[in-house]
Design an enzyme around this catalytic site. Structure first.
Site, mmCIF file in Angstrom:
data_model
loop_
_atom_site.group_PDB
_atom_site.id
_atom_site.type_symbol
_atom_site.label_atom_id
_atom_site.label_comp_id
_atom_site.label_asym_id
_atom_site.label_seq_id
_atom_site.Cartn_x
_atom_site.Cartn_y
_atom_site.Cartn_z
ATOM 1 N N CYS A 97 0.801 -1.168 0.052
ATOM 2 C CA CYS A 97 0.045 -0.013 0.107
ATOM 3 C C CYS A 97 0.931 1.302 0.073
ATOM 4 O O CYS A 97 0.740 2.174 -0.665
ATOM 5 C CB CYS A 97 -0.838 0.163 0.982
ATOM 6 S SG CYS A 97 -1.834 1.485 1.295
ATOM 7 N N GLU B 148 -25.806 15.376 -3.110
ATOM 8 C CA GLU B 148 -27.286 15.549 -2.839
ATOM 9 C C GLU B 148 -28.241 14.700 -3.779
ATOM 10 O O GLU B 148 -29.406 14.187 -3.295
ATOM 11 C CB GLU B 148 -27.703 16.933 -2.732
ATOM 12 C CG GLU B 148 -27.724 17.782 -4.358
ATOM 13 C CD GLU B 148 -28.253 19.136 -4.142
ATOM 14 O OE1 GLU B 148 -29.217 19.359 -3.660
ATOM 15 O OE2 GLU B 148 -27.577 19.874 -5.127
ATOM 16 N N CYS C 262 -1.122 1.779 -3.040
ATOM 17 C CA CYS C 262 -2.389 2.861 -2.896
ATOM 18 C C CYS C 262 -1.460 4.185 -2.776
ATOM 19 O O CYS C 262 -2.250 5.096 -3.391
ATOM 20 C CB CYS C 262 -2.951 2.640 -1.796
ATOM 21 S SG CYS C 262 -3.495 0.885 -1.141
ATOM 22 N N HIS D 61 -26.573 21.702 -0.857
ATOM 23 C CA HIS D 61 -27.003 22.155 -2.311
ATOM 24 C C HIS D 61 -25.778 23.518 -2.549
ATOM 25 O O HIS D 61 -25.768 24.441 -1.719
ATOM 26 C CB HIS D 61 -28.268 22.858 -2.537
ATOM 27 C CG HIS D 61 -28.687 23.253 -3.812
ATOM 28 N ND1 HIS D 61 -28.674 22.287 -4.943
ATOM 29 C CD2 HIS D 61 -28.715 24.485 -4.234
ATOM 30 C CE1 HIS D 61 -28.991 22.841 -6.094
ATOM 31 N NE2 HIS D 61 -28.856 24.245 -5.743
ATOM 32 N N GLU E 77 -6.742 2.106 -13.023
ATOM 33 C CA GLU E 77 -6.177 3.261 -12.697
ATOM 34 C C GLU E 77 -5.098 3.808 -13.266
ATOM 35 O O GLU E 77 -4.882 4.940 -13.476
ATOM 36 C CB GLU E 77 -5.971 2.717 -11.114
ATOM 37 C CG GLU E 77 -7.250 2.657 -10.121
ATOM 38 C CD GLU E 77 -6.813 2.209 -8.660
ATOM 39 O OE1 GLU E 77 -7.641 2.399 -7.928
ATOM 40 O OE2 GLU E 77 -5.710 1.600 -8.572
ATOM 41 N N LYS F 299 0.268 5.462 -6.001
ATOM 42 C CA LYS F 299 -0.814 5.353 -7.191
ATOM 43 C C LYS F 299 -1.429 6.863 -6.954
ATOM 44 O O LYS F 299 -1.907 7.689 -7.929
ATOM 45 C CB LYS F 299 -1.456 4.053 -7.115
ATOM 46 C CG LYS F 299 -2.543 4.048 -8.083
ATOM 47 C CD LYS F 299 -4.095 4.526 -7.442
ATOM 48 C CE LYS F 299 -4.500 4.086 -6.234
ATOM 49 N NZ LYS F 299 -5.057 2.850 -6.091
HETATM 50 P P1 NDP Z 1 -7.987 -7.859 -10.611
HETATM 51 O O1 NDP Z 1 -8.020 -9.193 -10.153
HETATM 52 O O2 NDP Z 1 -8.942 -6.733 -9.857
HETATM 53 O O3 NDP Z 1 -8.104 -7.840 -12.013
HETATM 54 C C1 NDP Z 1 -7.160 -8.679 -12.907
HETATM 55 C C2 NDP Z 1 -7.561 -8.240 -14.520
HETATM 56 O O4 NDP Z 1 -6.745 -8.883 -15.166
HETATM 57 C C3 NDP Z 1 -8.972 -8.823 -14.696
HETATM 58 O O5 NDP Z 1 -9.441 -7.850 -15.716
HETATM 59 C C4 NDP Z 1 -8.861 -10.083 -15.512
HETATM 60 O O6 NDP Z 1 -9.649 -10.258 -16.535
HETATM 61 C C5 NDP Z 1 -7.382 -9.874 -16.057
HETATM 62 N N1 NDP Z 1 -6.595 -11.200 -16.428
HETATM 63 C C6 NDP Z 1 -6.465 -12.094 -15.609
HETATM 64 N N2 NDP Z 1 -5.647 -13.183 -15.975
HETATM 65 C C7 NDP Z 1 -5.460 -12.724 -17.204
HETATM 66 C C8 NDP Z 1 -4.893 -13.191 -18.415
HETATM 67 N N3 NDP Z 1 -3.986 -14.415 -18.266
HETATM 68 N N4 NDP Z 1 -5.021 -12.504 -19.539
HETATM 69 C C9 NDP Z 1 -5.437 -11.451 -19.735
HETATM 70 N N5 NDP Z 1 -6.192 -10.709 -18.700
HETATM 71 C C10 NDP Z 1 -6.123 -11.350 -17.509
HETATM 72 O O7 NDP Z 1 -6.412 -7.466 -10.195
HETATM 73 P P2 NDP Z 1 -5.661 -6.193 -10.112
HETATM 74 O O8 NDP Z 1 -4.364 -6.724 -10.555
HETATM 75 O O9 NDP Z 1 -6.078 -5.074 -10.893
HETATM 76 O O10 NDP Z 1 -5.613 -5.610 -8.582
HETATM 77 C C11 NDP Z 1 -5.482 -6.852 -7.514
HETATM 78 C C12 NDP Z 1 -6.274 -6.368 -6.395
HETATM 79 O O11 NDP Z 1 -5.538 -5.385 -5.841
HETATM 80 C C13 NDP Z 1 -7.725 -6.011 -6.585
HETATM 81 O O12 NDP Z 1 -8.634 -6.909 -6.769
HETATM 82 C C14 NDP Z 1 -8.114 -5.197 -5.504
HETATM 83 O O13 NDP Z 1 -8.342 -6.118 -4.473
HETATM 84 C C15 NDP Z 1 -6.868 -4.721 -5.031
HETATM 85 N N6 NDP Z 1 -6.477 -3.298 -5.413
HETATM 86 C C16 NDP Z 1 -7.434 -2.317 -4.999
HETATM 87 C C17 NDP Z 1 -7.362 -1.052 -5.326
HETATM 88 C C18 NDP Z 1 -8.395 -0.129 -4.732
HETATM 89 O O14 NDP Z 1 -8.899 -0.160 -3.706
HETATM 90 N N7 NDP Z 1 -8.469 1.223 -5.380
HETATM 91 C C19 NDP Z 1 -6.342 -0.372 -6.357
HETATM 92 C C20 NDP Z 1 -5.522 -1.618 -6.667
HETATM 93 C C21 NDP Z 1 -5.525 -2.870 -6.684
HETATM 94 P P3 NDP Z 1 -11.168 -11.035 -16.214
HETATM 95 O O15 NDP Z 1 -12.102 -10.035 -15.612
HETATM 96 O O16 NDP Z 1 -11.648 -11.670 -17.482
HETATM 97 O O17 NDP Z 1 -10.679 -12.012 -15.325
#
Ligand code: NDP
Length: 454
Positions: free
Chosen positions: A43, A441, A48, A436, A183, A51
């Site tokens: 984080c 709101e 976080c 407002h 993001e 980022k």
């Molecule tokens: P996510 O699990 O959110 O997303 C992974 C993405 O990668 C999905 O779109 C998935 O597609 C795709 N994917 C997975 N495998 C493949 C592959 N082999 N080929 C192509 N695409 C693939 O992971 P992130 O890495 O974005 O984030 C990890 C975690 O970190 C999040 O779940 C969250 O909990 C946390 N996080 C939270 C944030 C916040 O609160 N603002 C910010 C950043 C991270 P598909 O949908 O088709 O499975």
């Protein structure tokens, strides 16, 4: 006198580990923690915090365009971002935070051991050859980006490297449609990079409310992000001028940089879990019971390494609960309902509770949706739209889902999360006086149910 060196040994100095260690020490436990990278974990060092700083840094170009539209005598077009300067300033802030974390631990009386910890057994951790014993051990090693096995994957970066790029590329391909991908697509696009986001699914942000997914996608596309859905990458080829991304079907996408954001996996390798008989699930996450206890009763685990709800505030809450349970004689279990979250896309998303699709599986619901132009965009002439959505359980009148896409949505959702945690009903939302003129709101003035599909 205890037979152990410490009452508690924590492996991993990220959000969850540091909070557990500090709280346990504040209740009088003798605590040690080890960390082999920088204190603060994902984080603070690789997620976080940096980022969000880059989200702020990237947004100024749009702000300058808006300022110009509001009458400021500036030329937004000629404004240039000094990316290395932004990265250097971000790094100074991270170093400051690292010191803050170190002092928090030391002031709480926690012994900090710098090095990689691995289990020798259920009461012993080895750090750089030194064996340390503890009555209880907590594993809070977090997660790490994972990439699929695609030819040329050695050429790609992940979010770890994206936060430290030496220079901005002209063109960039971001693979994935999750939190991290949207993001970073927003950050780099706002910095002037030509961004293509490649997703294998039909839409971004699987698991989110469908209206939210569609709305964010439209807004990202309006800002110039090229989202290629139902698209699979076959290979990544290094060429003199960058990379060729070869897509299934034969198309080739030339680019300067490829970033994968295809998920994260729990960091369970190389920490001696097998020595203490700690069981993992099929995603290599540590299995814990409701008391965060692993299959070895003296070893606990929390945060991303357990792959429950991978959010910093969840790991913090888990750490607090565990410390209270073990060392303050106030046992409790974690409530995973109504956890608010935000995606710092551009525009951002704020969400609490269920998506319409998940809510509908539980019973009858009413849905309220509003789309409008944010007031600020009237003078600036932007074509952006905000989305607000409420999902109400018909039987109880409780608001069980709240979703906002638009400026300040994370801040808005945090406030409404308190109301929803307290079980607020739609009638109570309706009797709340709006402020407002604000966007928020809208959430207390939604009167028109969306017609049910016939
Ligand atoms: P996510 O699990 O959110 O997303 C992974 C993405 O990668 C999905 O779109 C998935 O597609 C795709 N994917 C997975 N495998 C493949 C592959 N082999 N080929 C192509 N695409 C693939 O992971 P992130 O890495 O974005 O984030 C990890 C975690 O970190 C999040 O779940 C969250 O909990 C946390 N996080 C939270 C944030 C916040 O609160 N603002 C910010 C950043 C991270 P598909 O949908 O088709 O499975």
């Amino acid at each position: 006198m205890s037979q152990y060196d410490y009452d508690l040994f924590v492996i991993g100095g990220g959000s969850g580990g540091v909070r557990t260690a500090r709280m346990a020490a504040s209740f009088g436990a003798r605590v040690a923690i080890c960390e082999d990278m920088r204190l603060g974990g994902t984080c603070v060092m690789r997620g976080c915090v940096p980022k969000k700083l880059l989200v702020y840094g990237s947004h100024f170009h749009e702000d300058m365009e808006d300022a110009q539209a509001y009458g400021w005598d500036i030329d937004a077009k000629s404004a240039k971002l000094d990316w290395p300067s932004l990265i250097a300033k971000k790094d100074v802030e991270l170093s400051r935070l690292e010191i803050v974390y170190r002092n928090l631990l030391l002031n709480a009386g926690v012994a900090l051991i710098e090095g990689r910890g691995s289990l020798v057994d259920g009461h012993t951790v080895k750090v750089d050859g030194q064996e340390i014993t503890a009555e209880r051990i907590v594993i809070a090693t977090g997660g790490w980006p994972t990439t699929p096995d695609v030819p040329g994957i050695e050429h790609v970066i992940t979010s770890n490297e994206a936060l430290d790029l030496k220079a901005l590329p002209e063109r960039m391909v971001i693979v994935g449609g999750g939190y991290i991908a949207v993001e970073f697509a927003g950050i780099f696009n706002a910095c002037g990079v030509s961004v293509s986001e490649i997703i294998r699914a039909p839409n971004i942000l699987r698991g989110f409310d469908e209206d939210v997914r569609d709305h964010l996608r439209q807004e990202m596309e309006k800002k110039g992000i090229n989202i290629l859905s139902d698209t699979v990458i076959e290979s990544i080829e290094k060429i003199d001028s960058g990379y060729n991304v070869h897509l299934q079907g034969g198309d080739v996408l030339p680019t300067d940089l490829v970033m994968y954001a295809t998920g994260r996996k729990p960091k369970t390798d190389g920490i001696g879990l097998e020595n203490a008989d700690i069981k993992l699930n099929d995603k290599a996450a540590i299995i814990v019971n409701e008391w965060f206890q692993t299959s070895n009763p003296s070893v606990y685990a929390l945060g991303d390494v357990t792959d429950k709800v991978n959010l910093t505030p969840v790991a913090l809450a888990e750490g607090m609960i565990l410390a209270h349970t073990l060392f303050n004689d106030t046992p409790s279990v974690m409530d995973y309902e109504n956890i608010p979250s935000a995606v710092f896309s551009q525009p951002p998303i704020g969400s609490v509770g269920l998506s319409e699709q998940d809510a509908a599986k539980r019973g009858e619901i009413d849905v309220y949706v509003s789309r409008f132009k944010p007031m600020k965009s009237t003078l600036s002439g932007r074509s952006d739209q905000s989305l607000m959505k409420l999902i109400v359980e018909r039987a109880s009148d409780k608001v069980i889902g709240l979703h906002v896409v638009g400026p300040d949505s994370a801040e808005i959702a945090q406030g409404f999360a308190v109301a929803m945690k307290a079980g607020a009903t739609k009638a109570q939302f309706d009797t709340t006086i709006g402020i407002h003129p604000t966007a928020a709101e809208e959430l207390v003035t939604m009167r028109q149910k969306r017609a049910e599909p016939v």
